[in-house]
Design a protein around this motif. Sequence first.
Motif, PDB file in Angstrom:
ATOM      1  N   ILE A 103       0.798  -1.085  -0.158  1.00 36.12           N
ATOM      2  CA  ILE A 103       0.026  -0.752   0.299  1.00 36.12           C
ATOM      3  C   ILE A 103       1.307   1.402  -0.096  1.00 36.12           C
ATOM      4  O   ILE A 103       1.617   1.151  -0.004  1.00 36.12           O
ATOM      5  N   ILE A 104       0.548   2.151  -0.721  1.00 37.81           N
ATOM      6  CA  ILE A 104       0.827   3.793  -0.764  1.00 37.81           C
ATOM      7  C   ILE A 104       0.000   4.387   0.127  1.00 37.81           C
ATOM      8  O   ILE A 104      -1.392   5.013  -0.304  1.00 37.81           O
ATOM      9  N   ILE A 105       0.190   5.531   1.427  1.00 39.62           N
ATOM     10  CA  ILE A 105      -0.291   6.389   1.406  1.00 39.62           C
ATOM     11  C   ILE A 105       0.362   7.120   1.359  1.00 39.62           C
ATOM     12  O   ILE A 105       1.359   7.433   1.498  1.00 39.62           O
ATOM     13  N   LEU A 106      -0.894   8.848   1.059  1.00 37.57           N
ATOM     14  CA  LEU A 106       0.242  10.184  -0.182  1.00 37.57           C
ATOM     15  C   LEU A 106      -0.692  10.965   0.102  1.00 37.57           C
ATOM     16  O   LEU A 106      -1.686  11.271  -0.018  1.00 37.57           O
ATOM     17  N   ASP A 107      -0.002  11.637   0.699  1.00 34.07           N
ATOM     18  CA  ASP A 107      -0.521  13.556   1.720  1.00 34.07           C
ATOM     19  C   ASP A 107      -0.688  13.719  -0.001  1.00 34.07           C
ATOM     20  O   ASP A 107       0.834  14.039  -0.786  1.00 34.07           O
ATOM     21  N   ILE A 108      -1.181  14.657  -0.951  1.00 34.53           N
ATOM     22  CA  ILE A 108      -2.188  15.244  -1.272  1.00 34.53           C
ATOM     23  C   ILE A 108      -0.414  16.336  -1.286  1.00 34.53           C
ATOM     24  O   ILE A 108      -0.095  16.630  -2.948  1.00 34.53           O
ATOM     25  N   MET A 109      -0.956  17.041  -0.632  1.00 35.22           N
ATOM     26  CA  MET A 109       0.433  18.908  -1.265  1.00 35.22           C
ATOM     27  C   MET A 109       1.505  18.246   0.073  1.00 35.22           C
ATOM     28  O   MET A 109       1.355  18.440   1.339  1.00 35.22           O
ATOM     29  N   MET A 110       2.268  17.878  -1.230  1.00 33.23           N
ATOM     30  CA  MET A 110       3.764  17.850  -0.162  1.00 33.23           C
ATOM     31  C   MET A 110       4.493  18.769  -1.523  1.00 33.23           C
ATOM     32  O   MET A 110       4.193  19.068  -2.224  1.00 33.23           O
ATOM     33  N   PRO A 111       5.740  19.513  -1.170  1.00 28.24           N
ATOM     34  CA  PRO A 111       6.722  19.720  -1.759  1.00 28.24           C
ATOM     35  C   PRO A 111       7.131  18.823  -2.707  1.00 28.24           C
ATOM     36  O   PRO A 111       7.569  17.394  -2.880  1.00 28.24           O
ATOM     37  N   LYS A 112       8.007  19.813  -3.324  1.00 28.27           N
ATOM     38  CA  LYS A 112       8.582  18.773  -5.075  1.00 28.27           C
ATOM     39  C   LYS A 112       7.465  18.717  -5.665  1.00 28.27           C
ATOM     40  O   LYS A 112       8.046  18.440  -7.370  1.00 28.27           O
TER      41      LYS A 112
ATOM     42  N   LEU B 130      -4.988   8.514  -0.339  1.00 28.54           N
ATOM     43  CA  LEU B 130      -4.841   9.574  -0.142  1.00 28.54           C
ATOM     44  C   LEU B 130      -5.002  10.159   0.975  1.00 28.54           C
ATOM     45  O   LEU B 130      -6.509  10.099   1.310  1.00 28.54           O
ATOM     46  N   LEU B 131      -4.065  11.149   1.469  1.00 27.41           N
ATOM     47  CA  LEU B 131      -4.676  12.342   2.595  1.00 27.41           C
ATOM     48  C   LEU B 131      -4.599  13.066   2.553  1.00 27.41           C
ATOM     49  O   LEU B 131      -3.357  13.486   2.158  1.00 27.41           O
ATOM     50  N   THR B 132      -5.736  13.950   2.889  1.00 25.15           N
ATOM     51  CA  THR B 132      -5.674  15.913   2.616  1.00 25.15           C
ATOM     52  C   THR B 132      -6.402  16.657   3.023  1.00 25.15           C
ATOM     53  O   THR B 132      -7.543  16.140   3.716  1.00 25.15           O
ATOM     54  N   ALA B 133      -6.440  17.299   3.490  1.00 25.43           N
ATOM     55  CA  ALA B 133      -6.814  18.771   4.437  1.00 25.43           C
ATOM     56  C   ALA B 133      -7.801  19.534   3.090  1.00 25.43           C
ATOM     57  O   ALA B 133      -9.126  19.432   4.114  1.00 25.43           O
ATOM     58  N   LYS B 134      -8.154  19.324   2.246  1.00 32.79           N
ATOM     59  CA  LYS B 134      -9.466  19.367   1.635  1.00 32.79           C
ATOM     60  C   LYS B 134     -10.486  18.304   1.602  1.00 32.79           C
ATOM     61  O   LYS B 134      -9.638  17.466   1.784  1.00 32.79           O
ATOM     62  N   THR B 135     -10.978  19.224   1.945  1.00 31.71           N
ATOM     63  CA  THR B 135     -12.849  18.370   1.840  1.00 31.71           C
ATOM     64  C   THR B 135     -13.622  17.979   0.225  1.00 31.71           C
ATOM     65  O   THR B 135     -14.677  17.606   0.551  1.00 31.71           O
ATOM     66  N   GLU B 136     -13.459  18.932  -0.137  1.00 33.94           N
ATOM     67  CA  GLU B 136     -14.071  19.133  -0.950  1.00 33.94           C
ATOM     68  C   GLU B 136     -15.078  18.458  -2.075  1.00 33.94           C
ATOM     69  O   GLU B 136     -13.699  17.220  -2.835  1.00 33.94           O
TER      70      GLU B 136
END
Length: 224
Positions: free
Chosen positions: A47-56, A77-83
Amino acid sequence: MRILLAEDEKELSNALTAILKHNNYSVDAVYNGADALDYGQSENYDIIILDIMMPKMNGLKVLSNLREKGISTPVLLLTAKTEIEDRILGLDTGADDYLGKPFAMGELLARVRAMTRRKAEFTPNVITLGNIRLNKETYELSKDKIALRLSNKEFQMLEMLMNNHKRLISTELFMERIWGYDSEAEISVVWVYISYLRKKLESLEADVKIKAVRGVGYTLEEDK
């Protein structure tokens, strides 16, 4: 079970890593999208757990690149965006699931378990070989009514051996899958844990044994 965690918030990453390891997952943690893409291309993860907002490189770009290269590893996907639009975009890009921040650790673990079940279509909670059973929920190795609790590393090694019995598993593969690429552990630690497992199998009078092929690796075979 091996997880790649890409999360740039170090404090959150450390907390997630600790909890995942406590639940018997092996974790490689990276903190930017470029490293996430490099590690993810190895296809060495369940499994890969990815935050959306990352540098680079943001997580959606990482995901898009992985899918374009034919890598089908399940992605959460992990993100602070909930829309709803962001959720749709993430799923359309190739994500298997989506979790908005903040989230409960219990929910993250439940989603990881669900994703691993989907990947394998069906994997029983108890693996049986010969006269022994390995319980994936309690981390116990048992025969008849006698059960032994395994440590994190013991459980992961025996799970690999039982899921691939009669197949040679190299020392290097154990190191990659269980200790991780960045581990400072010496390769001899594999032999130490193999020794622990052999003693526990013997104490249960198991009719399976861990056999070594010098310079190649280990295999679990029924002792007929």
